[in-house]
Scaffold this motif. Structure first.
Motif, PDB file in Angstrom:
ATOM      1  N   LYS A  86       0.790  -1.237   0.000  1.00  0.00           N
ATOM      2  CA  LYS A  86       0.000   0.000   0.000  1.00  0.00           C
ATOM      3  C   LYS A  86       0.824   1.290   0.000  1.00  0.00           C
ATOM      4  O   LYS A  86       0.555   2.188  -0.814  1.00  0.00           O
ATOM      5  N   PRO A  87       1.819   1.465   0.888  1.00  0.00           N
ATOM      6  CA  PRO A  87       2.541   2.747   0.884  1.00  0.00           C
ATOM      7  C   PRO A  87       3.208   3.044  -0.453  1.00  0.00           C
ATOM      8  O   PRO A  87       3.255   4.198  -0.898  1.00  0.00           O
ATOM      9  N   PHE A 159       5.887   3.219  10.538  1.00  0.00           N
ATOM     10  CA  PHE A 159       5.340   4.412   9.889  1.00  0.00           C
ATOM     11  C   PHE A 159       6.424   5.433   9.556  1.00  0.00           C
ATOM     12  O   PHE A 159       6.567   5.860   8.406  1.00  0.00           O
ATOM     13  N   ALA A 160       7.207   5.841  10.547  1.00  0.00           N
ATOM     14  CA  ALA A 160       8.213   6.886  10.327  1.00  0.00           C
ATOM     15  C   ALA A 160       9.276   6.472   9.304  1.00  0.00           C
ATOM     16  O   ALA A 160       9.594   7.262   8.396  1.00  0.00           O
ATOM     17  N   PRO A 161       9.844   5.264   9.377  1.00  0.00           N
ATOM     18  CA  PRO A 161      10.858   4.888   8.372  1.00  0.00           C
ATOM     19  C   PRO A 161      10.309   4.856   6.944  1.00  0.00           C
ATOM     20  O   PRO A 161      10.990   5.290   6.002  1.00  0.00           O
ATOM     21  N   PHE A 165      11.540   7.343   4.001  1.00  0.00           N
ATOM     22  CA  PHE A 165      12.087   6.808   2.753  1.00  0.00           C
ATOM     23  C   PHE A 165      11.363   7.380   1.534  1.00  0.00           C
ATOM     24  O   PHE A 165      11.997   7.831   0.569  1.00  0.00           O
ATOM     25  N   LEU A 166      10.033   7.391   1.573  1.00  0.00           N
ATOM     26  CA  LEU A 166       9.252   7.817   0.406  1.00  0.00           C
ATOM     27  C   LEU A 166       9.279   9.332   0.203  1.00  0.00           C
ATOM     28  O   LEU A 166       9.215   9.803  -0.933  1.00  0.00           O
ATOM     29  N   ASP A 171      13.938  13.664   9.133  1.00  0.00           N
ATOM     30  CA  ASP A 171      13.546  14.072  10.495  1.00  0.00           C
ATOM     31  C   ASP A 171      12.032  13.988  10.689  1.00  0.00           C
ATOM     32  O   ASP A 171      11.383  14.955  11.068  1.00  0.00           O
ATOM     33  N   ILE A 172      11.473  12.812  10.412  1.00  0.00           N
ATOM     34  CA  ILE A 172      10.047  12.602  10.633  1.00  0.00           C
ATOM     35  C   ILE A 172       9.784  12.493  12.136  1.00  0.00           C
ATOM     36  O   ILE A 172      10.369  11.659  12.813  1.00  0.00           O
ATOM     37  N   SER A 173       8.920  13.343  12.620  1.00  0.00           N
ATOM     38  CA  SER A 173       8.561  13.302  14.043  1.00  0.00           C
ATOM     39  C   SER A 173       7.167  12.709  14.166  1.00  0.00           C
ATOM     40  O   SER A 173       6.174  13.337  13.778  1.00  0.00           O
TER      41      SER A 173
END
Length: 335
Positions: A86-87, A159-161, A165-166, A171-173
């Motif tokens: 899905k992602p 979720f964050a990784p 990546f996409l 720095d996704i918080s």
């Protein structure tokens, strides 16, 4: 099915129209509802979703949990679709449509924002509304609970990784408060209430009678929720209908495509319909509170990314209701 449930899609369509009308005629009321929010979770909507989820939680039988381990195929399909397919298909569709198909109609900077918003949606599979769709398709309550629970655990770590990546952003918080609050409101509390209700009612016959009495209130909660969601975004819909339609296109293709992959896989692997339907629904709908919160955190409240996640909310209910109807019609094809 009662007459009310049989024409649920009609009532939802009317609720969508009513929501847009309320958003235009009563902006003060809509603003008051929008301000009742903690960690990007609207408390009014949360109460309504809780009311929708609770009747199904009454049907969760703890004694049946061991049966899930004897039938792992549905869970494997759910996790494979949610995290391995899905992602990435959502990201691909976003790039194809906003950088190619719709490029003549959208500025490049807006296209990049809409792509980011759709990536956030694709990486956030649903938690709360799955219970509603499962109930409408006569899904196995206990198995659905396990699917959602395992999915939420994986979401904490994946979720964050995946988003980093996409999006190419490191720095996704992750808004942990939103994630934890949503799981508590939509899963933990309704489950505890359901288990306490089962204990109080005692017999299976009493539980079945109680579920039959509260089930219409679940559908009513869905209708009111739709009206509120469309009221909150009514002005945006009226001001930017073309943009809404453009963003909705890849979301709808993704939704129907992901459902087809999961549902067909379940049919080929001879998964029972009570497991197959919610298995396909989990990947199809989205955890919009999380997606909206991250979009606002990364790109700002008025960003195109935030708008794209909101369009996901608006598209989800009518799309999911059409899939519920399809799943119910095709039930005889499953064992």
């Amino acid at each position: 099915m009662s007459t009310f449930e049989r024409y649920l899609t009609v009532w939802v369509a009317l609720a969508m129209a009513a929501g847009i009308l309320i958003g235009s005629l009563a902006p003060g009321l809509v603003e008051a509802i929008s301000l009742a929010e903690i960690a990007s979770v609207n408390l009014v909507v949360a109460v309504l979703i809780w009311a929708m989820v609770y009747p199904m939680m009454v049907g969760v039988d703890p004694a049946s949990l061991s049966g899930v381990a004897r039938q792992p195929t549905g869970l494997v399909i759910t996790l494979a679709v949610n995290w391995l397919i899905k992602p990435f298909t959502m990201a691909l569709l976003a790039v194809v449509f906003f950088e190619s198909v719709f490029a003549p109609f959208i500025a490049p900077e807006d296209a990049a924002q809409y792509t980011a918003g759709l990536i956030l949606l694709g990486a956030a599979p649903c938690t709360a509304m799955v219970f509603v769709w499962s109930q409408l398709t006569k899904g196995d309550e206990t198995y659905t609970l396990v699917q959602v629970t395992v999915n939420d655990v994986i979401m904490v770590f994946a979720f964050a990784p995946i988003v980093a990546f996409l999006l190419g952003v490191t720095d996704i918080s992750v808004p942990w408060q939103t994630l934890v609050l949503s799981v508590a409101l939509y899963v933990v509390l309704p489950l505890l209430a359901g288990l306490l209700t089962r204990r109080r009612l005692g017999s299976d016959a009493a539980i079945d009678r109680f579920k039959a009495r509260v089930k219409p209130w679940s559908a009513m909660g869905l209708i009111v929720t739709v009206a509120i969601l469309f009221a909150l975004q009514g002005q945006t819909i009226l001001d930017r209908p073309l943009v809404i339609a453009l963003i909705a296109t890849p979301i709808m293709i993704q939704s129907y495509g992901i459902f087809a992959v999961a549902y067909c896989a379940a049919w080929l692997l001879k998964v029972p319909h009570r497991v197959a339907a919610p298995c396909a629904m989990i990947g199809t709908s989205n955890f919009f509170e999380l997606a909206v919160a991250v979009a606002i955190s990364l790109f700002g409240l008025g960003s195109g990314a935030a708008l794209a996640t909101v369009v996901g909310v608006l598209v989800e209910v009518p799309v999911m209701l059409s899939l519920v109807a399809f799943a119910n019609r095709t039930r005889p094809g499953f064992r």
